[in-house]
Write a protein that holds these residues in place. Structure first.
Motif, short mmCIF file in Angstrom:
data_model
loop_
_atom_site.label_atom_id
_atom_site.label_comp_id
_atom_site.label_asym_id
_atom_site.label_seq_id
_atom_site.Cartn_x
_atom_site.Cartn_y
_atom_site.Cartn_z
N SER A 269 0.83 -1.20 0.00
CA SER A 269 0.00 0.00 0.00
C SER A 269 0.87 1.25 0.00
CB SER A 269 -0.93 0.00 1.22
OG SER A 269 -0.20 -0.08 2.43
N SER A 285 -3.61 -11.73 -3.58
CA SER A 285 -3.98 -11.21 -2.24
C SER A 285 -3.06 -10.10 -1.74
CB SER A 285 -4.03 -12.34 -1.20
OG SER A 285 -5.00 -13.32 -1.56
N ASP A 287 -1.81 -6.26 -1.18
CA ASP A 287 -2.46 -4.96 -0.98
C ASP A 287 -1.69 -3.92 -1.76
OD1 ASP A 287 -3.67 -2.65 -0.17
OD2 ASP A 287 -3.37 -2.94 1.98
N SER A 289 -3.23 -1.00 -2.67
CA SER A 289 -4.04 0.22 -2.58
C SER A 289 -3.14 1.46 -2.50
CB SER A 289 -4.98 0.16 -1.37
OG SER A 289 -4.26 -0.01 -0.17
N ASP A 307 -5.70 -6.12 -4.10
CA ASP A 307 -6.43 -4.87 -3.87
C ASP A 307 -5.75 -3.75 -4.65
OD1 ASP A 307 -7.79 -2.68 -2.97
OD2 ASP A 307 -7.39 -2.99 -0.84
N SER A 309 -7.36 -0.77 -5.21
CA SER A 309 -8.15 0.44 -5.00
C SER A 309 -7.26 1.67 -4.88
CB SER A 309 -9.03 0.30 -3.75
OG SER A 309 -8.26 -0.02 -2.61
N GLN A 328 -11.78 -5.09 -9.99
CA GLN A 328 -10.47 -4.75 -9.41
C GLN A 328 -9.85 -3.56 -10.14
OE1 GLN A 328 -8.97 -8.93 -9.88
NE2 GLN A 328 -7.67 -8.37 -8.15
N SER A 331 -11.43 -0.11 -9.68
CA SER A 331 -11.29 0.52 -8.36
C SER A 331 -10.02 1.36 -8.30
CB SER A 331 -11.24 -0.55 -7.26
OG SER A 331 -10.03 -1.29 -7.31
#
Length: 356
Positions: A269, A285, A287, A289, A307, A309, A328, A331
């Protein structure tokens, strides 16, 4: 002419004294924080208890100087001449002493924690009871140095580091930086490992928060569950490395080579992955973001349950990415400016790529 001048307790903070001749001067208890003393002559000067925090002393001549209890926190002393200087009880924590000459210097009880002593000459230096924890001793010369009661915990060294006869670094909880090195659970927070060869090394569960690994060779290395928050890995070679479950939030991985790397369940992230090569990587899986993926190559990467996003996908190549769905992608930010194969473009409601 400042040589032999009495400047004791003078306020010279942030002064430009580069190339100045201060040999033999009395600067005891002077404030020189942030001063520029690069290439200055301070041989035989008295700087005892002076404050040189953050000062620039690169290439300065401090041979035979009195520097006991002086403050050099975060000072730049690279290539400085400190042979025979008295640095007893001095604060040199986080200072840059790379390629400096400290031969026969007195550093007893000095604080050298997190100091950069790479390629530094410390031969015959007195380092008794000195704090060298987390110091960088890569390629340093410590031959005939006195290391009695010195704290060397978590200091790093290489095969080119020269130690006194019969000295055993592993007994001092030091860390060897080399290919295939066993660095499991090692504490390397903030360490400068830029351009280091750590190929196939085991760094699983290691603490590397804020460390510099830019341009490092980490091919095939294990960094699973390692803490790399805020670390710099720009242009590092992490091809086929394992970073499963690693924490890389806010890390810099710009232009890093991550072909075939395993990043499943990794926290990326807010990481900078701009222009990174992630083709064939496992990002299931993960992250991602708020990550910067602009111009990154994610072709054929596995993005199952990743993720995305608010990640920036402008110019990213997601051609033939595996287990990727439109939700996905949409986002993320600038998803319409990324590259996809035509079948997936249709799922996103985008027109086919123009024929070349």
């Amino acid at each position: 002419m400042l040589s032999s001048a009495d400047l004791s307790s003078a306020n010279l903070s942030s002064a430009d004294l580069s190339y100045a001749n201060l040999s033999g001067a009395n600067l005891s208890s002077a404030s020189l924080s942030g001063a520029d003393l690069s290439s200055a002559s301070l041989s035989g000067a008295d700087l005892s208890s002076a404050d040189l925090s953050g000062a620039k002393l690169s290439g300065a001549d401090l041979s035979g100087a009195k520097l006991f209890c002086a403050k050099f926190f975060c000072a730049d002393l690279s290539y400085a001449i400190l042979s025979g200087a008295d640095l007893g009880g001095a604060d040199l924590s986080s200072a840059n002493l790379s390629s400096a000459n400290l031969s026969s210097a007195n550093l007893s009880r000095a604080n050298l924690s997190s100091a950069n002593l790479s390629e530094t000459n410390l031969s015959r230096a007195n380092l008794s009871s000195a704090n060298l924890s987390s110091a960088n001793l890569s390629s340093a010369n410590l031959s005939e140095a006195n290391l009695s009661n010195a704290n060397l915990k978590d200091a790093i060294y290489t095969h080119k580091t020269k130690f006194p006869e019969n000295f055993e670094p592993t007994k001092q909880q030091m860390h060897l930086i080399a290919p295939n090195a066993d660095l499991r659970s090692a504490s390397l927070k903030g360490a400068d490992l830029s351009s280091a060869d750590l190929s196939s090394a085991d760094l699983s569960d290691a603490s590397l928060k804020g460390a510099s690994l830019s341009s490092a060779d980490l091919k095939g290395a294990s960094l699973s569950s390692a803490d790399l928050k805020g670390a710099s890995l720009s242009s590092a070679d992490l091809s086929y490395a394992s970073l499963k479950g690693a924490s890389l939030s806010s890390a810099s991985l710009s232009s890093a080579f991550l072909k075939g790397a395993s990043l499943s369940s990794a926290d990326l992230s807010d990481a900078d992955l701009s222009s990174a090569f992630l083709s064939l990587a496992d990002l299931s899986s993960a992250d991602l973001s708020y990550a910067d993926l602009s111009s990154a190559d994610l072709s054929y990467a596995d993005l199952s349950l990743a993720d995305l996003s608010d990640a920036d996908l402008s110019g990213a190549d997601l051609s033939y990415a595996k287990n990727l769905n439109p939700e996905q992608v949409q986002s993320a930010k600038n998803w319409d400016k990324a590259k996809y194969e035509n079948d997936f473009r249709a799922k996103l409601g985008l027109p086919p790529e123009p024929a070349k």
